[in-house]
Design a protein around this motif. Structure first.
Motif, PDB file in Angstrom:
ATOM      1  N   VAL A 177      46.501  11.534 -72.107  1.00  0.00           N
ATOM      2  CA  VAL A 177      47.307  10.650 -71.254  1.00  0.00           C
ATOM      3  C   VAL A 177      47.407   9.262 -71.881  1.00  0.00           C
ATOM      4  N   LYS A 178      46.314   8.785 -72.448  1.00  0.00           N
ATOM      5  CA  LYS A 178      46.301   7.482 -73.116  1.00  0.00           C
ATOM      6  C   LYS A 178      47.359   7.415 -74.225  1.00  0.00           C
ATOM      7  N   VAL A 179      47.435   8.466 -75.030  1.00  0.00           N
ATOM      8  CA  VAL A 179      48.428   8.515 -76.104  1.00  0.00           C
ATOM      9  C   VAL A 179      49.837   8.567 -75.527  1.00  0.00           C
ATOM     10  N   ALA A 180      50.038   9.397 -74.499  1.00  0.00           N
ATOM     11  CA  ALA A 180      51.357   9.526 -73.875  1.00  0.00           C
ATOM     12  C   ALA A 180      51.828   8.187 -73.312  1.00  0.00           C
ATOM     13  N   LYS A 181      50.939   7.456 -72.663  1.00  0.00           N
ATOM     14  CA  LYS A 181      51.296   6.156 -72.096  1.00  0.00           C
ATOM     15  C   LYS A 181      51.680   5.167 -73.188  1.00  0.00           C
ATOM     16  N   ARG A 182      50.957   5.199 -74.313  1.00  0.00           N
ATOM     17  CA  ARG A 182      51.280   4.269 -75.400  1.00  0.00           C
ATOM     18  C   ARG A 182      52.632   4.596 -76.014  1.00  0.00           C
ATOM     19  N   VAL A 183      52.925   5.879 -76.180  1.00  0.00           N
ATOM     20  CA  VAL A 183      54.237   6.255 -76.713  1.00  0.00           C
ATOM     21  C   VAL A 183      55.338   5.847 -75.741  1.00  0.00           C
TER      22      VAL A 183
END
Length: 216
Positions: A7-13
């Motif tokens: 989720v952290k990666v998805a939010k940053r993208v």
């Protein structure tokens, strides 16, 4: 990588997406992005024939006749359109996709990716990966920094079959953000409590550090 880090990666993208863009989401972490768009007005494209993909439906509203190219249940935004998958690939091959967000098995230090086959294992097929790598105007990779066995996914040179000669623009992992330009790679942001030296220890690829963006 656990779901919290995915989720952290998805939010940053999601921060990289611009209002009005047509964006294709690949398998894996990219499928989480529709749930973290906030007020952004983007048009999510699915290669199986949908423009206007919405967030994940509640469990009691799931309709498995309405799925993404990753076979995940989805919703449709107001104004969404359905069409044949052949028309969907005309959009991709015709250069009408502003951005593709893809997963990867490996990324090399020039930005070339491998995301469809592991030597010695069953090959399911390349799907739309090669078309998206060639046809999207911008490509972002959303991936874990290491494979399940702890080996680096960000490598000097690919050892898995390439998805195409076209280079990606950005890589986002749970630890860092990298940008690719002129055949090289630059670290532009740290996303965890890891140091640059520790990041190099778990990264096979060479990269430079943007001193200004890193406030160093």
């Amino acid at each position: 990588m656990n779901n919290e880090l995915r989720v952290k990666v998805a939010k940053r993208v999601a921060e990289e997406l611009n209002d009005g863009d047509i964006i294709n989401l690949g398998v894996g972490i990219p499928t989480l992005i529709p749930d973290y768009l906030g007020d952004k007005k983007v048009y999510l494209h699915s290669e199986n024939g949908l423009l206007g993909m919405g967030p994940t439906p509640p469990e009691d509203e799931i309709n498995m006749d309405l799925i993404s190219a990753s076979k995940k249940p989805i919703t449709m935004d107001i104004g969404a359109s359905l069409f044949d998958s052949s028309d969907s690939f005309v959009m991709i091959r015709g250069g009408h996709i502003d951005m593709a967000v893809l997963g990867a098995l490996q990324i090399d230090e020039t930005g070339e990716i491998a995301n469809w086959a592991i030597p010695g294992k069953t090959i399911l097929g390349v799907g739309g990966a090669m078309d998206l790598v060639a046809g999207a105007k911008k490509i972002i990779i959303a991936s874990s920094h290491q494979a399940k066995d702890g080996s680096p996914k960000f490598v000097k040179k690919l050892t898995f079959p390439s998805s195409g000669a076209r280079k990606v623009d950005m890589l986002v992992t749970e630890h860092a953000v990298f940008k690719f330009k002129d055949g090289g790679c630059e670290l532009v942001e740290i996303l965890s409590d890891i140091s640059v030296e520790e990041l190099r220890d778990i990264t096979d690829a060479n990269f430079t550090v943007n001193q200004e963006s890193m406030n160093l």
